[in-house]
Scaffold this motif. Structure first.
Motif, PDB file in Angstrom:
ATOM      1  N   LYS A 219       0.848  -1.194   0.000  1.00 16.06           N
ATOM      2  CA  LYS A 219       0.000   0.000   0.000  1.00 16.06           C
ATOM      3  C   LYS A 219       0.881   1.240   0.000  1.00 16.06           C
ATOM      4  CE  LYS A 219      -3.728  -2.358   2.501  1.00 16.06           C
ATOM      5  NZ  LYS A 219      -4.577  -2.393   3.720  1.00 16.06           N
ATOM      6  N   LEU A 220       1.355   1.606  -1.182  1.00 11.38           N
ATOM      7  CA  LEU A 220       2.253   2.738  -1.327  1.00 11.38           C
ATOM      8  C   LEU A 220       1.507   3.963  -1.849  1.00 11.38           C
ATOM      9  CD1 LEU A 220       5.355   1.013  -2.982  1.00 11.38           C
ATOM     10  CD2 LEU A 220       5.032   1.588  -0.568  1.00 11.38           C
ATOM     11  N   SER A 221       2.009   5.126  -1.516  1.00  6.48           N
ATOM     12  CA  SER A 221       1.441   6.379  -2.017  1.00  6.48           C
ATOM     13  C   SER A 221       1.865   6.568  -3.474  1.00  6.48           C
ATOM     14  CB  SER A 221       1.962   7.547  -1.184  1.00  6.48           C
ATOM     15  OG  SER A 221       3.374   7.682  -1.354  1.00  6.48           O
ATOM     16  N   LEU A 222       1.378   7.639  -4.084  1.00  8.18           N
ATOM     17  CA  LEU A 222       1.723   7.938  -5.474  1.00  8.18           C
ATOM     18  C   LEU A 222       3.230   8.083  -5.637  1.00  8.18           C
ATOM     19  CD1 LEU A 222       0.976   8.747  -8.380  1.00  8.18           C
ATOM     20  CD2 LEU A 222       0.686  11.100  -7.552  1.00  8.18           C
ATOM     21  N   ASN A 223       3.868   8.861  -4.782  1.00 11.42           N
ATOM     22  CA  ASN A 223       5.318   9.051  -4.892  1.00 11.42           C
ATOM     23  C   ASN A 223       6.087   7.778  -4.569  1.00 11.42           C
ATOM     24  OD1 ASN A 223       5.285  11.741  -5.736  1.00 11.42           O
ATOM     25  ND2 ASN A 223       5.138  12.507  -3.636  1.00 11.42           N
ATOM     26  N   GLY A 224       5.547   6.987  -3.647  1.00 10.15           N
ATOM     27  CA  GLY A 224       6.191   5.712  -3.325  1.00 10.15           C
ATOM     28  C   GLY A 224       6.235   4.794  -4.536  1.00 10.15           C
ATOM     29  N   TRP A 225       5.125   4.742  -5.264  1.00  7.45           N
ATOM     30  CA  TRP A 225       5.072   3.919  -6.475  1.00  7.45           C
ATOM     31  C   TRP A 225       5.960   4.490  -7.571  1.00  7.45           C
ATOM     32  CZ3 TRP A 225       4.124  -0.820  -7.342  1.00  7.45           C
ATOM     33  CH2 TRP A 225       3.211  -1.531  -6.558  1.00  7.45           C
ATOM     34  N   ARG A 226       6.023   5.812  -7.657  1.00  9.20           N
ATOM     35  CA  ARG A 226       6.905   6.418  -8.659  1.00  9.20           C
ATOM     36  C   ARG A 226       8.349   5.973  -8.447  1.00  9.20           C
ATOM     37  NH1 ARG A 226       4.572  12.661  -8.506  1.00  9.20           N
ATOM     38  NH2 ARG A 226       3.038  12.460 -10.191  1.00  9.20           N
ATOM     39  N   VAL A 227       8.801   6.022  -7.202  1.00  9.23           N
ATOM     40  CA  VAL A 227      10.178   5.617  -6.878  1.00  9.23           C
ATOM     41  C   VAL A 227      10.390   4.135  -7.181  1.00  9.23           C
ATOM     42  CG1 VAL A 227      11.854   5.327  -5.019  1.00  9.23           C
ATOM     43  CG2 VAL A 227      10.495   7.423  -5.151  1.00  9.23           C
ATOM     44  N   LEU A 228       9.462   3.304  -6.738  1.00  7.32           N
ATOM     45  CA  LEU A 228       9.591   1.855  -6.955  1.00  7.32           C
ATOM     46  C   LEU A 228       9.612   1.515  -8.440  1.00  7.32           C
ATOM     47  CD1 LEU A 228       9.745  -0.928  -5.642  1.00  7.32           C
ATOM     48  CD2 LEU A 228       7.250  -1.016  -5.653  1.00  7.32           C
ATOM     49  N   LEU A 229       8.769   2.170  -9.221  1.00  5.84           N
ATOM     50  CA  LEU A 229       8.707   1.908 -10.659  1.00  5.84           C
ATOM     51  C   LEU A 229       9.987   2.345 -11.357  1.00  5.84           C
ATOM     52  CD1 LEU A 229       5.021   2.973 -11.415  1.00  5.84           C
ATOM     53  CD2 LEU A 229       5.956   0.658 -11.539  1.00  5.84           C
ATOM     54  N   LEU A 230      10.562   3.454 -10.936  1.00  2.00           N
ATOM     55  CA  LEU A 230      11.811   3.918 -11.541  1.00  2.00           C
ATOM     56  C   LEU A 230      12.954   2.946 -11.249  1.00  2.00           C
ATOM     57  CD1 LEU A 230      11.462   7.741 -10.780  1.00  2.00           C
ATOM     58  CD2 LEU A 230      11.361   6.656 -13.025  1.00  2.00           C
ATOM     59  N   ILE A 231      12.954   2.379 -10.056  1.00  2.00           N
ATOM     60  CA  ILE A 231      13.961   1.358  -9.721  1.00  2.00           C
ATOM     61  C   ILE A 231      13.755   0.107 -10.574  1.00  2.00           C
ATOM     62  CG2 ILE A 231      14.788  -0.207  -7.906  1.00  2.00           C
ATOM     63  CD1 ILE A 231      14.080   2.006  -5.875  1.00  2.00           C
ATOM     64  N   TYR A 232      12.499  -0.282 -10.720  1.00  2.00           N
ATOM     65  CA  TYR A 232      12.185  -1.475 -11.509  1.00  2.00           C
ATOM     66  C   TYR A 232      12.609  -1.331 -12.965  1.00  2.00           C
ATOM     67  CZ  TYR A 232       9.409  -4.420 -14.564  1.00  2.00           C
ATOM     68  OH  TYR A 232       9.034  -5.263 -15.572  1.00  2.00           O
ATOM     69  N   ILE A 233      12.286  -0.189 -13.586  1.00  2.00           N
ATOM     70  CA  ILE A 233      12.603  -0.052 -15.007  1.00  2.00           C
ATOM     71  C   ILE A 233      14.110   0.036 -15.237  1.00  2.00           C
ATOM     72  CG2 ILE A 233      10.386   0.960 -15.608  1.00  2.00           C
ATOM     73  CD1 ILE A 233      11.688   3.711 -15.648  1.00  2.00           C
ATOM     74  N   PHE A 234      14.843   0.536 -14.258  1.00  2.00           N
ATOM     75  CA  PHE A 234      16.305   0.531 -14.385  1.00  2.00           C
ATOM     76  C   PHE A 234      16.805  -0.901 -14.447  1.00  2.00           C
ATOM     77  CE2 PHE A 234      20.671   0.461 -13.055  1.00  2.00           C
ATOM     78  CZ  PHE A 234      21.222   1.626 -13.583  1.00  2.00           C
ATOM     79  N   ALA A 235      16.302  -1.740 -13.546  1.00  2.00           N
ATOM     80  CA  ALA A 235      16.711  -3.150 -13.531  1.00  2.00           C
ATOM     81  C   ALA A 235      16.278  -3.862 -14.807  1.00  2.00           C
ATOM     82  CB  ALA A 235      16.120  -3.847 -12.306  1.00  2.00           C
TER      83      ALA A 235
END
Length: 547
Positions: A219-235
């Protein structure tokens, strides 16, 4: 009007087009199943990997679809359903399908290289440099738009703890990423049967959905998901294609097909009546917010009819995995027509939701509409909304990780001089970092503010890709009328849209977006002039030789 007729007519026209016009293009362009493809001649088990056509269709379709064919038609419905529907059908058959088929074939014939490399061979080094700058900027817009769309879809609002649709879809999506890695490892490293692995993988995929629905623990906030998604796409950009990107997209395709089939069956059973006008005013809104049917309809529908991003996917990842040239029509032209069908379903979903709540986001409208359609054959609407929301985000997420990977390719190509000594900027980790970092600034604008410039740049990129394909066909003595007509149309539409966008950004004092739109406009004009001059010189030289 009964929306069932729109669906049935669209399916019939797409089927006829695939068999007839797709076959015509294959014949005129000289598709040759006996020619070895780059996946065999340049096999490296990282990017160049011969792939089963059905698996590749799943990867390619999942990558190109994104949120565009859903978000675009729903946003464009402000002009009325009829112009949106006509552009989806006509555009998919004669513009988007030709663009996707041609770019995939051209890349396969150029050793699986990008559209930029095709321009280098057929136009020149300066043309390639200009195209790569344009393509990279467009990819940054794609990453920014789809990161925000996906994060918004998954975001959990702590002030509304009972609204769990996003958290459920987000939890299932994270679990699915782990499943995809396991699938890729089992098939490509342990030699597991593709058929058995697919059956098990699809079953576990729906198990992930069930866990996400029952136990939404992320249950992440909008900014939390933004950060997680940016990490994911880098990988996702730097990992071997067989480990994450390909298996995730392949398994995702079953989720997307299930959603599409469920939506189609639901529409057949419910056959909702269109609630919006066939055609509304030519102009919607005033001042900086004004929207004009021409050219904004075309760039707003975006991927639902044609998308330059598809040429980057086709020449960036899919061409490196084509097993035989006979698969090119199936993967390239076929996937575009399937995407057109998704766009029609998205448009019809507005017919139902429009009578309930016009304030919903495109993702919410689509999920609400399709979930209602699927409830006609026994699937509870609450479960359907989670399922469709996950499918919607899967569209966006697969395009997101693919766009980042292709952005890395384009960035590396731009700084690769061809010598033995490589620049630090050609390192895949550095190239990915620059691509992700550039998108972060635009993510903060939100997809609503950047969708117009994204659509304009994306459609203009399709015109530039058609320009590259036309140059290649002309140099090889092939007919070009099939690419020239849609190319001219896309240039007229998108350059007009960029001019209007610049005016609106200027009035709204959005200076970064104004400068970006101006830069894209200038790059496109210079590249068009460069290509036309090259073709003129080639024609003159040919006439002199014949003389």
């Amino acid at each position: 009007m009964n929306s069932l007729w729109l669906l049935v007519l669209g399916i019939i026209l797409f089927f006829i087009a695939y068999v007839s016009y797709g076959g015509y293009l294959a014949k005129k362009w000289g598709v040759d199943p006996s020619r070895p493809t780059p996946s065999h001649t340049k096999y490296d088990n990282i990017d160049y990997v011969p792939t089963n056509a059905k698996v590749l269709l799943g990867h390619h379709f999942s990558s190109i679809a994104g949120a565009g064919p859903i978000t675009g038609p729903i946003l464009a419905s402000i002009f009325g359903w009829l112009p949106v529907y006509l552009w989806i059908v006509i555009g998919s058959i004669f513009v988007g399908g030709v663009h996707d088929f041609g770019s995939l074939l051209a890349s396969v014939r150029h050793e699986g290289k990008s559209i930029g490399e095709i321009i280098k061979v057929n136009v020149g080094k300066r043309g390639k440099a200009l195209f790569n700058i344009f393509a990279w900027l467009t990819l940054v817009l794609v990453v920014a738009a789809f990161t925000d769309i996906t994060a918004t879809t998954f975001a959990f609002d702590a002030s509304k703890p009972d609204l769990l649709t996003g958290a459920r879809a987000g939890t299932a999506s994270v679990l699915f990423i782990a499943l995809a890695v396991a699938f890729g490892f089992a098939v490509y490293r342990k030699g597991a049967s593709l058929t058995i692995s697919t059956i098990v993988g699809v079953a576990l995929l729906f198990f992930c959905i069930w866990i996400g629905y029952q136990l939404p623990f992320i249950k992440l906030s909008l900014n939390g998901w933004r950060v997680l998604l940016l990490i994911y796409i880098f990988a996702a950009s730097v990992l071997p294609v067989w480990l994450l990107l390909q298996p995730r997209d392949y398994l995702n395709s079953f989720l997307l097909y299930a959603m599409l089939i469920g939506g189609v069956i639901g529409i057949i059973l419910v056959h909702p009546t269109i609630q919006i006008s066939a055609v509304k005013s030519f102009t919607i809104g005033q001042g900086a917010a004004a929207q004009y049917l021409f050219p904004m309809l075309f760039v707003t529908v975006a991927c639902g009819a044609v998308s330059g991003f598809h040429s980057l996917v086709g020449s960036g990842t899919s061409s490196k995995q084509i097993d035989s040239e006979k698969d090119i029509k199936f993967v390239g032209y076929g996937a575009m027509l399937i995407e057109g069908l998704v766009a029609i379903v998205a448009l019809i979903s507005v017919a139902y939701v429009a009578k309930i709540d016009g304030s919903l986001s495109p993702a919410q409208k689509f999920a609400a509409g399709v979930a209602y359609f699927m409830s006609s054959f026994g699937i509870p609407e609450a479960v359907g909304k989670v399922f469709v929301t996950l499918a919607f985000s899967a569209f966006a997420l697969t395009s997101l990780d693919t766009a980042t990977r292709i952005g890395r390719y384009v960035f590396e190509e731009f700084f690769d001089t061809g010598g033995e000594k490589k620049s630090l900027l050609t390192n895949m980790y550095v190239a990915t970092l620059f691509t992700v970092a550039a998108s972060i600034v635009l993510v903060l604008y939100g997809y609503n503010k950047i969708w117009t410039i994204f659509g304009s740049a994306n459609q203009l990129l399709s015109g530039l890709a058609l320009l590259a394909i036309t140059a290649w066909l002309a140099k090889n003595g092939k007919k070009t009328i099939m690419t020239v007509v849609p190319m001219v149309l896309m240039f007229c539409v998108t350059l007009s849209a960029l001019l209007l966008s610049m005016k609106n950004y200027y009035l709204a004092k959005s200076w970064l977006l104004f400068v970006l739109a101006l830069l894209l406009f200038i790059l496109a004009i210079v590249l068009i002039i460069e290509t036309v001059n090259t073709l003129k010189r080639a024609t003159t030289a040919g006439k002199n030789i014949n003389a």
